[in-house]
Design a protein around this motif. Structure first.
Motif, mmCIF file in Angstrom:
data_model
loop_
_atom_site.group_PDB
_atom_site.id
_atom_site.type_symbol
_atom_site.label_atom_id
_atom_site.label_comp_id
_atom_site.label_asym_id
_atom_site.label_seq_id
_atom_site.Cartn_x
_atom_site.Cartn_y
_atom_site.Cartn_z
ATOM 1 N N CYS A 40 -6.838 -15.659 5.050
ATOM 2 C CA CYS A 40 -6.443 -14.528 4.194
ATOM 3 C C CYS A 40 -6.442 -14.943 2.730
ATOM 4 C CB CYS A 40 -5.065 -14.010 4.602
ATOM 5 S SG CYS A 40 -5.027 -13.149 6.179
ATOM 6 N N VAL A 45 -6.845 -12.166 -0.426
ATOM 7 C CA VAL A 45 -5.803 -11.168 -0.203
ATOM 8 C C VAL A 45 -4.673 -11.532 -1.158
ATOM 9 C CG1 VAL A 45 -4.128 -10.288 1.463
ATOM 10 C CG2 VAL A 45 -6.448 -10.850 2.209
ATOM 11 N N ARG A 46 -4.119 -10.539 -1.808
ATOM 12 C CA ARG A 46 -3.022 -10.802 -2.740
ATOM 13 C C ARG A 46 -1.874 -11.480 -2.014
ATOM 14 N NH1 ARG A 46 -2.561 -5.518 -6.618
ATOM 15 N NH2 ARG A 46 -4.653 -5.713 -7.476
ATOM 16 N N ASN A 49 0.616 -9.542 -0.148
ATOM 17 C CA ASN A 49 0.146 -8.790 1.011
ATOM 18 C C ASN A 49 -0.262 -9.669 2.186
ATOM 19 O OD1 ASN A 49 0.445 -6.379 -0.413
ATOM 20 N ND2 ASN A 49 -1.616 -6.499 -1.242
ATOM 21 N N VAL A 86 -8.876 -7.598 7.044
ATOM 22 C CA VAL A 86 -8.886 -7.684 5.576
ATOM 23 C C VAL A 86 -9.729 -6.545 4.992
ATOM 24 C CG1 VAL A 86 -9.697 -9.057 3.611
ATOM 25 C CG2 VAL A 86 -8.367 -10.136 5.426
ATOM 26 N N ALA A 87 -10.882 -6.259 5.604
ATOM 27 C CA ALA A 87 -11.718 -5.155 5.120
ATOM 28 C C ALA A 87 -10.970 -3.826 5.222
ATOM 29 C CB ALA A 87 -13.019 -5.097 5.917
ATOM 30 N N HIS A 89 -7.727 -3.444 5.225
ATOM 31 C CA HIS A 89 -6.643 -3.509 4.243
ATOM 32 C C HIS A 89 -7.171 -3.127 2.850
ATOM 33 C CE1 HIS A 89 -3.154 -5.020 2.086
ATOM 34 N NE2 HIS A 89 -3.983 -5.709 1.336
ATOM 35 N N ARG A 90 -8.337 -3.643 2.500
ATOM 36 C CA ARG A 90 -8.922 -3.317 1.190
ATOM 37 C C ARG A 90 -9.279 -1.846 1.078
ATOM 38 N NH1 ARG A 90 -12.263 -8.828 0.967
ATOM 39 N NH2 ARG A 90 -10.663 -10.058 -0.063
ATOM 40 N N LYS A 91 -9.794 -1.262 2.162
ATOM 41 C CA LYS A 91 -10.120 0.167 2.144
ATOM 42 C C LYS A 91 -8.866 1.002 1.918
ATOM 43 C CE LYS A 91 -14.029 -0.134 5.265
ATOM 44 N NZ LYS A 91 -14.491 0.151 6.646
ATOM 45 N N PHE A 93 -6.138 0.023 0.454
ATOM 46 C CA PHE A 93 -5.668 -0.236 -0.902
ATOM 47 C C PHE A 93 -6.458 0.589 -1.911
ATOM 48 C CE2 PHE A 93 -5.617 -2.702 -4.875
ATOM 49 C CZ PHE A 93 -4.258 -2.753 -5.081
ATOM 50 N N ARG A 94 -7.778 0.684 -1.733
ATOM 51 C CA ARG A 94 -8.617 1.445 -2.660
ATOM 52 C C ARG A 94 -8.289 2.943 -2.616
ATOM 53 N NH1 ARG A 94 -13.917 -0.555 -0.687
ATOM 54 N NH2 ARG A 94 -13.243 -2.685 -0.505
#
Length: 96
Positions: A40, A45-46, A49, A86-87, A89-91, A93-94
């Motif tokens: 991660c 990943v921040r 998070n 992770v993908a 999670h990014r979606k 977040f966006r």
């Protein structure tokens, strides 16, 4: 980084996994929790998070462990799960 100890898990002690059944959830969590955390971090990943993402990874592992093929290296399998989580999670977040 906080991982649960064996005493914190509310599951009865699991027998050691073998070639036919594969590892138990507890074995995967204890042996590969730090690996998931590092992946991660490497996927950027921040820091705030990572704990949530790692938890989501292990929720998927818990659901899908019965479909794990012991002939495949467990780290490869986990890496694929981490990548997808992770993908996702990014979606999310966006969208926010």
């Amino acid at each position: 980084m906080t991982f649960l100890s064996s005493a914190d898990l509310s599951v009865a002690p699991a027998p050691k996994g073998d070639v036919t059944t594969g590892p138990s959830f507890r074995e995967v969590y204890e042996a590969h929790g730090p690996f998931v955390w590092r992946i991660c971090q490497r996927m950027r990943v921040r820091e705030m998070n990572i704990e949530d993402v790692a938890q989501d990874v292990f929720l998927v592992v818990h659901r899908r462990l019965d479909s794990y093929d012991p002939r495949v290296p467990i780290r490869s399998w986990l890496y694929g799960i981490v990548t997808r989580v992770v993908a996702d999670h990014r979606k999310r977040f966006r969208r926010k």
